[in-house]
Write an enzyme that holds these catalytic residues in place. Structure first.
Site, PDB file in Angstrom:
ATOM      1  N   SER A 147       0.846  -1.187   0.000  1.00  0.00           N
ATOM      2  CA  SER A 147       0.000   0.000   0.000  1.00  0.00           C
ATOM      3  C   SER A 147       0.885   1.243   0.000  1.00  0.00           C
ATOM      4  CB  SER A 147      -0.962  -0.036   1.195  1.00  0.00           C
ATOM      5  OG  SER A 147      -1.956   0.949   1.071  1.00  0.00           O
ATOM      6  N   ASP A 194      -9.265  -4.402  -6.049  1.00  0.00           N
ATOM      7  CA  ASP A 194      -8.849  -3.505  -4.974  1.00  0.00           C
ATOM      8  C   ASP A 194      -9.678  -2.227  -5.058  1.00  0.00           C
ATOM      9  OD1 ASP A 194      -7.543  -1.821  -3.187  1.00  0.00           O
ATOM     10  OD2 ASP A 194      -5.552  -2.588  -3.680  1.00  0.00           O
ATOM     11  N   HIS A 245      -7.674  -5.139  -1.472  1.00  0.00           N
ATOM     12  CA  HIS A 245      -6.418  -4.526  -1.049  1.00  0.00           C
ATOM     13  C   HIS A 245      -5.587  -5.452  -0.157  1.00  0.00           C
ATOM     14  CE1 HIS A 245      -3.813  -1.087  -0.747  1.00  0.00           C
ATOM     15  NE2 HIS A 245      -3.935  -0.994   0.551  1.00  0.00           N
TER      16      HIS A 245
END
Length: 723
Positions: A593, A668, A700
């Site tokens: 991320s 995602d 995600h």
């Protein structure tokens, strides 16, 4: 942990011991062999000196809610066991009515996004032992009214009120529509970035419901494809405001239950671009609402009179960068309130009267309050968690509301978290450190004295001995620019200072985050230890922009995400590369991320330092990410184009020299696959070679079935091959 689960857990560890496997395997990590025992869904009761926990039998698919006494830790009773009710397919979560005579139970939950979900909800009457369903379909965020007679909930973007006695349901909003209007439940960006889903609240007498209405009409749509739906991929379209784009238009409303009327609150006297929190005060007809401007550097606490809709500004805070929204607002009996703020440079507790006049700053010092637990009106004590004992540690403290008589209640150094009894006589402390797995103990709230042990993980600790695991060495790295950064390092247990080792660096680096903290192992930690067993040194550095070292340290990255954090990782890698036992030509970096954004930038901007990088679900251009998060730290791209473009890895692909692995889930909803796809195209057009993997229909978190095992196997093989 129930007996069957405990037996399976013991069997796993016994098997490990018998086989005497000295090397950790990914199969063990991701099968849960190292999972700690805990206290699931621990709830302190409010009316009795008791607490409940959820005991799940994973093999049978059943669960029960058990009631315990705080003072003795003795089990009082099992309130409900799902195996006795065919309607319940286990218990996912639960809440009590205010009189704690009924339980609202969620089962068959289906997640929508990270926090939001729908579920079948049932009311369980504890004394009558009866179970009744709320609504005909799966609903969202149901809560009891204060008088326990009604339940409000969200369903298909509208709000409803269910009468418990008559079983009659009243629809209180009618304009809800998918991708257009939402009543009482947050939109995607509020859920993700303001961290709440239930955007409505009952007042203290149960005759009013305040709620936020979201008009998403002008918010741009984003569409993802799901591939496992049949012959043709199925599109999923939702509203997602990217940086600089239109957000939902929000408005505040109050529903009068008795009059069956809905009134909009006029907030025109304030900058109400965002409404990140609403909460009724102890005065049943006074609502508190927090309002923010789009830059999120101006916050108003406003009181609303529910009888006439009049508003009064109670408190205003401004910041040169941004203001973080928290849940740390507690109203006392006289409607004075306790509040946390960074206004003196560190997050501290403040006490204001009901008109917003400062009575006292309760805590002070060059350290941060990290959690507020509550106020004991009998003794005048405030209970909180802080990093006063070092920014990598957490301790529980008490202090008088006047700022006197501060007492540290947790003697062990590491991470301490408390759950207090309703009368504040006791607290259950969850403790762990990098060398001690989770333990749960009962303490006196007066002085922190240990009363009794509840749960430990000695069996896990004993079972891990056969692996001879390396330990984390905590340190402070000083960069050539003079910045002091918290760090840890994991070395092989047979470490030889005369050898040269490759180094694999891990980081996240996002604003206010922390990866260098003194707590027990997570899944990644076991992976890092596995790599150490195979001859790698693993290191982690929290650079500027991370949290718990004061506002100045955290907010230095304002309008420049990816500049100073990347400098710090590169500089830290150079420092580590200068150690006698490190092969400076073999340093890699990994992140997920925000960490993937960072690792991508590091191998590009630090191409002479890093040999390889792994980026999972990275942001590659902040223009692709959501408005609330990105603009909080960067302002809008229309205002700060250079801040966006100069620090986005997609604009630096020509600098790639080392080995680069790019990973993303195709579904995602948070960091869109678009980030990776356009990064790939940029790399292709720059004629750069790289490796990449897309995980179909994964969000995600990229998990489910064997997904994590396959992903971590891929990353491990990449490290072995490239580093």
């Amino acid at each position: 942990m129930n007996n069957i689960t405990r037996a399976l857990f013991i069997f796993l560890l016994t098997t490990i011991s018998v086989v005497a496997q000295q090397k950790i395997t990914l199969e063990q990590i991701w099968s849960g062999a190292f999972r700690t025992q805990g206290m699931d869904e621990l709830h302190a009761m409010k009316n009795t000196n008791q607490y409940t926990v959820l005991d799940i039998d994973w093999n049978a698919g059943t669960a029960q809610i058990d009631l315990y006494d705080f003072a003795t830790l003795n089990k009082v009773s099992t309130l409900i066991d799902s195996k006795n009710h065919v309607e319940l397919r286990g218990i996912d979560s639960y809440t009590f009515s205010s009189d704690e005579k009924k339980i609202l139970i969620a089962t068959n939950s289906e997640y929508i996004f990270r926090h939001s979900f729908t579920a079948d909800y049932f009311i369980y009457d504890i004394s009558a032992k009866t179970l009744s369903k709320v609504g005909d379909s799966k609903i969202q965020e149901p809560t009891f009214s204060a008088d326990n007679s009604k339940i409000a909930y969200g369903y298909e973007n509208n709000l409803y009120v269910y009468n418990v006695a008559t079983k009659k349901t009243t629809q209180i909003t009618n304009d809800g529509k998918k991708n257009a209007i939402i009543n009482g439940i947050t939109d995607w960006v509020y859920e993700e970035e303001f961290a709440f889903v239930r955007a409505y609240d009952w007042n203290a007498t149960g005759d009013k419901i305040a709620f936020i209405r979201f008009d998403e009409t002008e918010v741009p749509e984003f569409t993802m494809e799901y591939y496992n739906q049949g012959l043709y991929p199925a599109p999923y379209t939702f509203k997602y405001p990217k940086a600089g784009e239109n957000n939902s238009k929000v408005s505040l409303h109050i529903y009068d239950v008795k009059a069956n009327t809905n009134k909009k609150v006029n907030l025109s006297d304030f900058n109400a671009y965002y409404i990140p929190r609403i909460k009724w005060t102890n005065d049943a007809q006074t609502l508190s609402v927090r309002l923010m401007n789009r830059h999120q550097n101006n916050l108003d606490l406003v009181f609303v009179d529910a009888t006439n809709g009049k508003t009064e500004g109670i408190l205003n805070e401004k910041d040169d960068a941004y203001i973080d929204v928290t849940d740390n607002l507690t109203f006392l009996n006289d409607n004075s309130f306790i509040w946390t703020s960074e206004k003196d440079g560190y997050n501290h507790i403040y006490h204001y009267n009901k008109k917003g006049k400062l009575i006292n700053q309760v805590t002070k010092g060059n350290w941060e309050v990290t959690a507020y637990y509550g106020f004991d009106d009998k003794t005048g004590a405030v209970f909180y968690q802080s990093v006063e004992n070092g920014s990598i540690n957490r301790d529980v403290y008490s202090i008088s509301i006047k700022g006197k008589k501060k007492t540290r209640l947790t003697p062990q150094t590491g991470t301490n978290e408390a759950t207090f009894s309703p009368n504040f006589d006791y607290f259950i402390n969850s403790f762990s450190s990098s060398t001690t797995p989770d333990t749960y103990t009962l303490h006196s709230a007066k002085d922190g004295k240990l009363v009794k042990e509840i749960v430990d993980n000695k069996r896990l600790a004993e079972g891990l001995k056969v692996f001879n695991l390396p330990t984390k060495e905590f340190m402070v790295i000083t960069t050539p620019k003079g910045h002091e950064l918290n760090a840890w390092m994991i070395k092989p247990t047979d470490f030889d200072p005369n050898k040269k080792y490759p180094v694999f660096m891990y980081q996240y680096s996002g604003p206010g985050s922390q990866q260098v903290n003194n707590d027990w192992n997570g899944y990644d930690d076991y992976w890092f230890m596995m790599l150490a067993q195979q001859g790698y040194i693993v290191a982690c550095v929290d650079g500027r922009g991370t949290g718990f070292k004061g506002a100045a340290f955290k907010k230095v990255t304002y309008k420049e995400l990816g500049k100073y954090e990347v400098e710090d990782q590169i500089d830290a890698a150079k420092v580590i590369g200068g150690y006698n036992y490190v092969d400076e030509s073999r340093i890699g970096i990994f992140g997920w991320s925000y960490g993937g954004f960072m690792s991508s930038n590091c191998i590009l901007k630090g191409n002479d330092v890093f040999k390889m990088a792994i980026a999972v679900a990275p942001v590659t251009n902040w223009r692709f990410y959501d408005s609330v998060y990105t603009e909080r730290y960067m302002q809008a791209p229309q205002e700060n184009a250079s801040g966006y473009d100069e620090n986005s890895p997609i604009n630096h692909v020509k600098k790639l020299k080392g080995s680069y692995l790019l990973v993303h889930g195709s579904a995602d909803d948070n960091v869109h696959l678009q980030n990776t796809m356009l990064m790939v195209e940029a790399l292709v057009q720059a004629n750069k070679q790289f490796d990449w993997a897309i995980y179909p229909d994964k969000n995600h978190g990229i998990y489910g079935g064997a997904t994590r095992l396959q992903l971590y196997t891929k990353m491990t093989n990449f490290i072995k091959e490239k580093l």
